[in-house]
Write a protein that holds these residues in place. Structure first.
Motif, PDB file in Angstrom:
ATOM      1  N   GLN A  61      -4.412   0.047  15.194  1.00  0.00           N
ATOM      2  CA  GLN A  61      -4.273  -1.387  14.571  1.00  0.00           C
ATOM      3  C   GLN A  61      -4.874  -1.586  13.164  1.00  0.00           C
ATOM      4  OE1 GLN A  61      -6.363  -3.782  17.759  1.00  0.00           O
ATOM      5  NE2 GLN A  61      -4.668  -3.588  18.967  1.00  0.00           N
ATOM      6  N   ASP A  62      -5.480  -0.429  12.783  1.00  0.00           N
ATOM      7  CA  ASP A  62      -6.187  -0.290  11.358  1.00  0.00           C
ATOM      8  C   ASP A  62      -5.260   0.290  10.364  1.00  0.00           C
ATOM      9  OD1 ASP A  62      -8.307  -1.659  12.226  1.00  0.00           O
ATOM     10  OD2 ASP A  62      -9.784   0.046  12.340  1.00  0.00           O
ATOM     11  N   LEU A  63      -4.038   0.649  10.882  1.00  0.00           N
ATOM     12  CA  LEU A  63      -3.122   1.597   9.886  1.00  0.00           C
ATOM     13  C   LEU A  63      -1.824   0.888  10.153  1.00  0.00           C
ATOM     14  CD1 LEU A  63      -3.646   5.169  11.163  1.00  0.00           C
ATOM     15  CD2 LEU A  63      -4.349   4.137   9.023  1.00  0.00           C
ATOM     16  N   ASP A  64      -1.103   0.982   8.976  1.00  0.00           N
ATOM     17  CA  ASP A  64       0.490   0.705   9.531  1.00  0.00           C
ATOM     18  C   ASP A  64       1.262   1.910   9.709  1.00  0.00           C
ATOM     19  OD1 ASP A  64       3.120  -0.168   9.100  1.00  0.00           O
ATOM     20  OD2 ASP A  64       3.030  -0.681   6.855  1.00  0.00           O
ATOM     21  N   VAL A  65       1.583   1.893  11.224  1.00  0.00           N
ATOM     22  CA  VAL A  65       2.073   2.969  11.966  1.00  0.00           C
ATOM     23  C   VAL A  65       3.479   3.221  11.566  1.00  0.00           C
ATOM     24  CG1 VAL A  65       2.615   3.656  14.497  1.00  0.00           C
ATOM     25  CG2 VAL A  65       0.671   2.185  13.909  1.00  0.00           C
ATOM     26  N   ARG A  66       4.123   2.402  11.039  1.00  0.00           N
ATOM     27  CA  ARG A  66       5.445   2.811  10.126  1.00  0.00           C
ATOM     28  C   ARG A  66       5.412   3.860   9.403  1.00  0.00           C
ATOM     29  NH1 ARG A  66       6.941  -3.176   8.426  1.00  0.00           N
ATOM     30  NH2 ARG A  66       5.017  -2.698   7.744  1.00  0.00           N
ATOM     31  N   ASP A  67       4.182   4.070   8.636  1.00  0.00           N
ATOM     32  CA  ASP A  67       3.838   5.556   7.724  1.00  0.00           C
ATOM     33  C   ASP A  67       3.536   6.514   8.515  1.00  0.00           C
ATOM     34  OD1 ASP A  67       4.378   3.579   5.738  1.00  0.00           O
ATOM     35  OD2 ASP A  67       2.049   3.056   5.400  1.00  0.00           O
TER      36      ASP A  67
END
Length: 168
Positions: A61-67
């Motif tokens: 949740q602390d990341l942009d998982v799309r990356d």
């Protein structure tokens, strides 16, 4: 970008950490992230994902998982030769099958031979047990075998393990 994740448990708390990296041959992570998660479920044999998956999801949740194109977990993707999901399989489904998952386990799991490849690294005679979903397991084994580091555990995974065990 790729991410390796792991968690370390103390009582009902866990420190979950991740190392972000670009290539499997990287010697150092691009970034290390971590957080403490409370109210962690107790360990349940054969259902480890119930304990660790919420911790990993909290970190994501602390990341942009799309990356993130690929996640390396400490554990198995499958638990048996029928394709019963382990932590990696559950994470793959949770991420709507959009992120490749590679499992790296230090011990065998009874009944999970068909979807697992054993590799030895460095001078170690003790294998690592590699599984994958969203990519070919033989390719995953080749990538992990080629990771930086002279020892059984690749350098990035050792850095990750050390990070999880720093003070909660």
């Amino acid at each position: 970008m790729k991410l390796a994740v792991d968690a370390y448990y103390t009582g009902n708390k866990a420190k979950v950490a991740g190392v972000l990296f670009e290539n499997f041959c990287d010697k150092k992570p691009l970034k290390i992230i971590s957080k403490v998660v409370g109210n962690v479920a107790p360990y349940e044999s054969g259902s480890f994902y119930k304990r660790e998956l919420p911790c990993i999801v909290s970190l994501l949740q602390d990341l942009d998982v799309r990356d993130v194109s690929l996640i390396v977990i400490d554990g198995f993707v499958y638990l048996d030769d029928e394709g019963g999901c382990g932590l990696g399989g559950h994470l793959y489904e949770c991420l709507e099958r959009r992120v490749q998952i590679v499992g790296v386990a230090k011990s065998p799991f009874k009944g999970s031979c068909k979807f697992v490849r054993e590799i030895c690294r460095g001078g170690s005679k003790r294998p690592l047990f590699i599984s994958a979903i969203g990519m070919d397991v033989d390719e995953a084994a080749r990538l992990v075998k080629g990771m930086s580091g002279e020892f059984r555990m690749p350098s990035l995974l050792k850095i990750l393990d050390d990070e999880t065990k720093t003070e909660i």
